[in-house]
Design a protein around this motif. Structure first.
Motif, PDB file in Angstrom:
ATOM      1  N   ALA A 108       0.830  -1.210   0.000  1.00  0.00           N
ATOM      2  CA  ALA A 108       0.000   0.000   0.000  1.00  0.00           C
ATOM      3  C   ALA A 108       0.861   1.257   0.000  1.00  0.00           C
ATOM      4  N   ALA A 109       2.004   1.200   0.678  1.00  0.00           N
ATOM      5  CA  ALA A 109       2.881   2.370   0.745  1.00  0.00           C
ATOM      6  C   ALA A 109       3.513   2.692  -0.600  1.00  0.00           C
ATOM      7  N   LYS A 110       3.575   1.714  -1.482  1.00  0.00           N
ATOM      8  CA  LYS A 110       4.143   1.932  -2.814  1.00  0.00           C
ATOM      9  C   LYS A 110       3.119   2.499  -3.784  1.00  0.00           C
ATOM     10  N   ASN A 111       1.845   2.411  -3.419  1.00  0.00           N
ATOM     11  CA  ASN A 111       0.789   2.894  -4.300  1.00  0.00           C
ATOM     12  C   ASN A 111       0.493   4.371  -4.015  1.00  0.00           C
ATOM     13  N   PRO A 112      -0.064   5.096  -5.004  1.00  0.00           N
ATOM     14  CA  PRO A 112      -0.384   6.524  -4.795  1.00  0.00           C
ATOM     15  C   PRO A 112      -1.523   6.705  -3.804  1.00  0.00           C
ATOM     16  N   GLY A 113      -1.529   7.848  -3.158  1.00  0.00           N
ATOM     17  CA  GLY A 113      -2.576   8.142  -2.185  1.00  0.00           C
ATOM     18  C   GLY A 113      -2.301   7.485  -0.838  1.00  0.00           C
ATOM     19  N   THR A 114      -3.140   7.796   0.158  1.00  0.00           N
ATOM     20  CA  THR A 114      -2.929   7.267   1.507  1.00  0.00           C
ATOM     21  C   THR A 114      -4.107   6.458   2.041  1.00  0.00           C
ATOM     22  N   SER A 143      -5.884   2.120   5.654  1.00  0.00           N
ATOM     23  CA  SER A 143      -6.673   0.928   5.939  1.00  0.00           C
ATOM     24  C   SER A 143      -5.794  -0.257   6.322  1.00  0.00           C
ATOM     25  N   GLU A 144      -4.718  -0.455   5.561  1.00  0.00           N
ATOM     26  CA  GLU A 144      -3.833  -1.585   5.831  1.00  0.00           C
ATOM     27  C   GLU A 144      -3.065  -1.405   7.145  1.00  0.00           C
ATOM     28  N   THR A 145      -2.733  -0.166   7.461  1.00  0.00           N
ATOM     29  CA  THR A 145      -2.050   0.098   8.729  1.00  0.00           C
ATOM     30  C   THR A 145      -2.974  -0.215   9.901  1.00  0.00           C
ATOM     31  N   ALA A 146      -4.258   0.145   9.769  1.00  0.00           N
ATOM     32  CA  ALA A 146      -5.236  -0.174  10.812  1.00  0.00           C
ATOM     33  C   ALA A 146      -5.358  -1.686  10.987  1.00  0.00           C
ATOM     34  N   ASP A 147      -5.358  -2.422   9.871  1.00  0.00           N
ATOM     35  CA  ASP A 147      -5.413  -3.885   9.949  1.00  0.00           C
ATOM     36  C   ASP A 147      -4.194  -4.446  10.681  1.00  0.00           C
ATOM     37  N   LEU A 148      -3.022  -3.895  10.386  1.00  0.00           N
ATOM     38  CA  LEU A 148      -1.798  -4.363  11.027  1.00  0.00           C
ATOM     39  C   LEU A 148      -1.828  -4.074  12.525  1.00  0.00           C
ATOM     40  N   LEU A 149      -2.267  -2.874  12.906  1.00  0.00           N
ATOM     41  CA  LEU A 149      -2.342  -2.530  14.320  1.00  0.00           C
ATOM     42  C   LEU A 149      -3.292  -3.466  15.064  1.00  0.00           C
ATOM     43  N   TYR A 150      -4.420  -3.762  14.439  1.00  0.00           N
ATOM     44  CA  TYR A 150      -5.374  -4.688  15.059  1.00  0.00           C
ATOM     45  C   TYR A 150      -4.730  -6.052  15.317  1.00  0.00           C
ATOM     46  N   HIS A 151      -4.088  -6.604  14.295  1.00  0.00           N
ATOM     47  CA  HIS A 151      -3.490  -7.932  14.448  1.00  0.00           C
ATOM     48  C   HIS A 151      -2.322  -7.916  15.437  1.00  0.00           C
TER      49      HIS A 151
END
Length: 238
Positions: free
Chosen positions: A176-182, A187-195
């Motif tokens: 996700a960090a390699k793709n444009p926009g945030t 969203s993916e960072t929130a998923d990582l924090l949850y796990h």
């Protein structure tokens, strides 16, 4: 240093027992800091709690000692016991092995009371409040194991499954960090924090401990300490 397996406590001379020989004991989850229940101890139940490392109370309705979790298996391993400034209340911090309430809920305090005024606004303004709520939700799932919950599924599968998901979500964050926009990265960072927080609960690590580590590294007193790259055994970046 306290003996392994024994709860942290000090002198008991300052405890003020009431006319019935009892003192209220507030039981708190050592990891999530959620208040789990209120019960009463007498000298014998406190002695047994200290000797066994698990909570014992005095039942006022039955007039007898009771070992929390003796029949349900939902025992509470004691981490520490403290009494307040007046000596007339105990705070018992525990690692619960299942729900605290006889109804099967994680905590006995499940009936909210609406509070209006400035206090509510101050609570909402806490920017880290979502992390605290998430930690509480994960703690509830860990204790109650409701069917159909994804968090329950992870706990039932165990640490290897949780670690696999942490690895997968880490990869998703990188992509996700390699793709444009945030938006995707958010969203993916929130998923990582949850796990990660599910993993922390599984391994018995509290959010406060992680925040404490960050404070030791980056708090006001950290400016006088060597930077991580200057620590012994660490290679300096070229």
């Amino acid at each position: 240093m306290r003996e392994a397996g024994r709860p942290e406590t000090g002198s008991l001379d300052g405890i003020r027992w009431d006319e019935r020989g009892l003192v209220p004991a507030i039981v708190q989850d050592d990891l999530s800091k959620e208040v789990l229940m209120l019960a009463y101890m007498n000298e014998e139940s406190l002695r047994r709690s200290l000797e066994t490392g698990e909570t014992w109370f005095w039942s006022r309705s039955r007039g007898e000692l009771w070992h929390k979790g003796a029949t349900s298996g939902h025992t509470q391993r004691i981490v520490s016991i403290r009494y307040d400034c007046d000596g007339d209340a105990l705070l018992v911090r525990v690692r619960p092995n299942g729900p605290a309430c006889h109804t099967g809920t994680y905590t006995c305090f499940t009936h909210p009371v609406t509070v209006e005024g400035e206090g509510t606004e101050e609570a909402v303004s806490d920017r880290f409040a979502p992390l605290g709520r998430l930690e509480e939700i994960i703690a509830r799932r860990h204790a109650e194991r409701p069917e159909g919950s994804y968090t329950t599924y992870l706990f039932e599968k165990g640490v290897d499954k949780i670690l696999k998901k942490v690895g997968e979500e880490t990869s998703e964050v990188i992509i996700a960090a390699k793709n444009p926009g945030t938006a995707e990265l958010r969203s993916e960072t929130a998923d990582l924090l949850y796990h990660l927080m599910v993993l922390m609960r599984e391994r018995g690590l509290s959010l406060d401990e992680v925040l404490g580590e960050l404070d030791r590294r980056h708090g006001p007193a950290a400016s006088d300490r060597p930077r991580p790259s200057d620590r012994p055994g660490k290679k300096r970046a070229k």
